[in-house]
Scaffold this active site. Structure first.
Site, PDB file in Angstrom:
ATOM      1  N   ARG A   1      12.801   7.334  -7.009  1.00 35.99           N
ATOM      2  CA  ARG A   1      11.973   6.125  -6.995  1.00 35.99           C
ATOM      3  C   ARG A   1      11.313   5.867  -8.351  1.00 35.99           C
ATOM      4  NH1 ARG A   1       8.508   6.046  -1.616  1.00 35.99           N
ATOM      5  NH2 ARG A   1       8.282   3.880  -2.293  1.00 35.99           N
TER       6      ARG A   1
ATOM      7  N   ARG B   1      11.213   5.447   8.250  1.00 37.74           N
ATOM      8  CA  ARG B   1      11.161   4.157   8.964  1.00 37.74           C
ATOM      9  C   ARG B   1      12.550   3.664   9.382  1.00 37.74           C
ATOM     10  NH1 ARG B   1       5.783   3.478   8.712  1.00 37.74           N
ATOM     11  NH2 ARG B   1       4.815   3.889   6.699  1.00 37.74           N
TER      12      ARG B   1
ATOM     13  N   GLY C   1       5.617   8.620  -1.822  1.00 39.45           N
ATOM     14  CA  GLY C   1       5.401   7.737  -2.975  1.00 39.45           C
ATOM     15  C   GLY C   1       3.929   7.444  -3.194  1.00 39.45           C
TER      16      GLY C   1
ATOM     17  N   GLN D   1       0.093   0.432  -4.631  1.00 37.01           N
ATOM     18  CA  GLN D   1       0.102   1.762  -5.250  1.00 37.01           C
ATOM     19  C   GLN D   1      -0.200   1.663  -6.737  1.00 37.01           C
ATOM     20  OE1 GLN D   1       3.899   3.461  -4.194  1.00 37.01           O
ATOM     21  NE2 GLN D   1       3.259   3.905  -2.093  1.00 37.01           N
TER      22      GLN D   1
ATOM     23  N   ARG E   1      -6.179   8.049   0.927  1.00 34.41           N
ATOM     24  CA  ARG E   1      -7.344   7.664   0.129  1.00 34.41           C
ATOM     25  C   ARG E   1      -8.590   8.427   0.568  1.00 34.41           C
ATOM     26  NH1 ARG E   1      -3.527   3.836   0.071  1.00 34.41           N
ATOM     27  NH2 ARG E   1      -3.423   2.303  -1.615  1.00 34.41           N
TER      28      ARG E   1
ATOM     29  N   SER F   1       2.119  -4.509  -5.835  1.00 35.44           N
ATOM     30  CA  SER F   1       2.115  -3.116  -5.391  1.00 35.44           C
ATOM     31  C   SER F   1       0.696  -2.563  -5.313  1.00 35.44           C
ATOM     32  CB  SER F   1       2.947  -2.255  -6.358  1.00 35.44           C
ATOM     33  OG  SER F   1       2.675  -0.888  -6.122  1.00 35.44           O
TER      34      SER F   1
ATOM     35  N   ASP G   1       6.218  -2.639   4.825  1.00 31.68           N
ATOM     36  CA  ASP G   1       6.837  -1.450   5.424  1.00 31.68           C
ATOM     37  C   ASP G   1       7.450  -1.734   6.799  1.00 31.68           C
ATOM     38  OD1 ASP G   1       6.112   0.059   3.239  1.00 31.68           O
ATOM     39  OD2 ASP G   1       4.257   0.792   4.146  1.00 31.68           O
TER      40      ASP G   1
END
Ligand code: S3P
Length: 444
Positions: free
Chosen positions: A123, A397, A95, A170, A27, A168, A322
């Site tokens: 995705r 991850r 993503g 996102q 960001r 979300s 996450d």
């Protein structure tokens, strides 16, 4: 393939500073590029995902560079000033880059193609396409609702009100970013609060963003389009999602004592740490403070013996979305059963994380049951035997979580490919080994 092996470690000790927060780093570059003037960023995560965002902003006309003093600087083009990129924007594994930038360019009258690696190309993008189509953008995709896709923004972006069908950040951010160039007020309604870095940082750059709590308890986030972003300075805190790995590794070894400094600890991101404490972990937050609109703290983590299994509070899921792979490693070594529910979103992360975690833990000797959107792990109070080779499916991850588990299992754990770790935590191996782990290439 960059296979890695993690061998049993002694208790961890020392102080570490994990890299900058990935969400905030993306960001900072995007919003810096939308100001007119210079924005200075310290602590930026120099992981591959964030570097894809930097390259994309450059391709659209902003100046984004790292200076000799180690700081990053952006010289923005202003809202509405993005240039149509000459070539497709390559998003790699990221993503967040893809979804936020699709939103940003979807609000500009330019045509942009997005490509990604094999993980990102699986995705779902429909979740951002639907609201952006309502705002006037059009899409062509050869692979259903997946990358590669091309988005063309309208001459006049329509402001919309949109209730998120999935929790979300996102999708919320994609709509707000398109809304920045709309005439009128764009409102996103979320029934389950998600990370609020977009709102916080836009406010930091002088944009008027309103949050209202509706009668049904949902949050409505609104912004008027075509406001000017004022350039400023951003100090990116350490990523709580990266801190999860040394934190869990320390908790798996009785006698560990580590300090992790300068970690973002906002309530939309701290679910893992609240959950680990509920499992009996000795975690202390010190020097809590505000940094650029974000809560930050230092963490002291002590390993004091086995954690206990719990039913993870489903209300905390978005604030630790996450962190489930790392939490699952802790649960696999805990005494008793840990039940995790409401995990449908884990199936559409960098990999199907429910499946990859379940398969990997089973291979290490853990008893568990996987449901459509749940995972129940039966721990014995001891680490499982380990000794497995774990498939990571291009998921950083999953890779880091099983390397953490391997620091505690009697038999070493190998992962098939450590390369994706560079997307979010480029110095993972050095940082973990400095604290006492024994992680290295499988074949020297
Ligand atoms: C992110 C939001 C989350 C998270 C991702 C980063 C962001 O994704 O999993 O790693 O920076 O907004 P979703 O919006 O898909 O939940």
């Amino acid at each position: 393939m960059n296979s890695l092996i993690s061998k049993k470690a002694k208790p961890l000790s020392g102080t570490a500073r994990v890299p900058g927060d990935k969400s905030i780093s993306h960001r900072a570059l995007m919003f810096g590029a939308l100001t007119i003037g210079e924005t200075m960023i310290s602590g930026l995560l120099e992981g591959e995902d964030v570097l894809h965002t930097a390259a994309a902003m450059r391709a659209m006309g902003a100046k984004v560079e790292k200076s000799a003093d180690g700081l990053w600087r952006t010289y923005g083009v202003g809202i509405g000033g993005l240039r149509q990129p000459e070539n497709p924007l390559e998003m790699g594994n990221s993503g967040t880059s893809a979804r936020l930038l699709i939103g940003l360019v979807g609000g500009h009258p330019i045509r942009t193609t997005f490509t990604g690696d094999p993980s990102l190309s699986k995705r779902p993008m429909r979740r951002v396409m639907t609201p952006l189509e309502m705002m006037g953008a059009t899409f062509t995709a050869t692979n259903g609702d997946k990358l590669p896709l091309t988005v063309t923004g309208p001459e006049d972006t329509l402001a919309i009100e949109y209730r998120l069908p999935v929790a979300s950040a996102q999708v919320k951010s994609a709509i707000l970013l398109a809304g920045l160039n709309a005439r009128g007020t764009t409102t996103v309604i979320e029934t389950i609060p998600t990370r609020d870095h977009t709102e916080n940082m836009l406010r930091h750059f002088g944009v008027d963003v309103e949050t209202q709590i509706l009668e049904d308890g949902a949050h409505a986030i609104s912004l008027r389009g075509q406001q000017t972003l004022q350039p400023g300075a951003i100090d990116v805190p350490g990523d709580p999602s990266s801190a999860a790995f040394p934190a869990v590794a320390a908790l798996l070894h009785s006698g560990s004592e580590i300090r992790l400094s300068n970690i973002g600890m906002g309530e939309r991101r701290n679910g893992l740490y609240l959950t680990l404490r509920e499992m009996g972990a000795d975690i202390t937050f010190q020097h809590e403070r505000l940094q650029g609109g974000e809560k930050v703290a230092d963490m002291l983590i002590r390993g004091t013996g086995p954690l206990k299994g719990i039913h993870v509070n489903p209300a905390l899921v978005p604030s630790m979305i996450d962190e489930f792979p790392a939490l699952a490693m802790a649960a696999a070594c805990a005494q008793g059963t840990t039940v995790m529910t409401n995990l449908a979103e884990l199936r559409v992360k960098e990999s199907d994380r429910l499946l990859m975690v379940a398969n990997g833990l089973k291979a290490c000797g853990v008893h568990l049951e996987m449901g459509e959107d749940s995972l129940t792990i039966h721990g014995t109070g001891q680490p499982p035997k380990g000794g497995a080779r774990i498939e990571t499916a291009l998921d950083h991850r999953i890779a880091m979580s099983f390397l953490v588990l391997g620091s505690a299992t009697p038999e070493p754990i190998t992962i098939d490919d450590g390369a994706p770790i560079k997307t979010s935590f480029p110095n993972f191996i050095t940082l973990m080994n400095d604290l006492g782990c024994d992680i290295g290439p499988e074949h020297d």
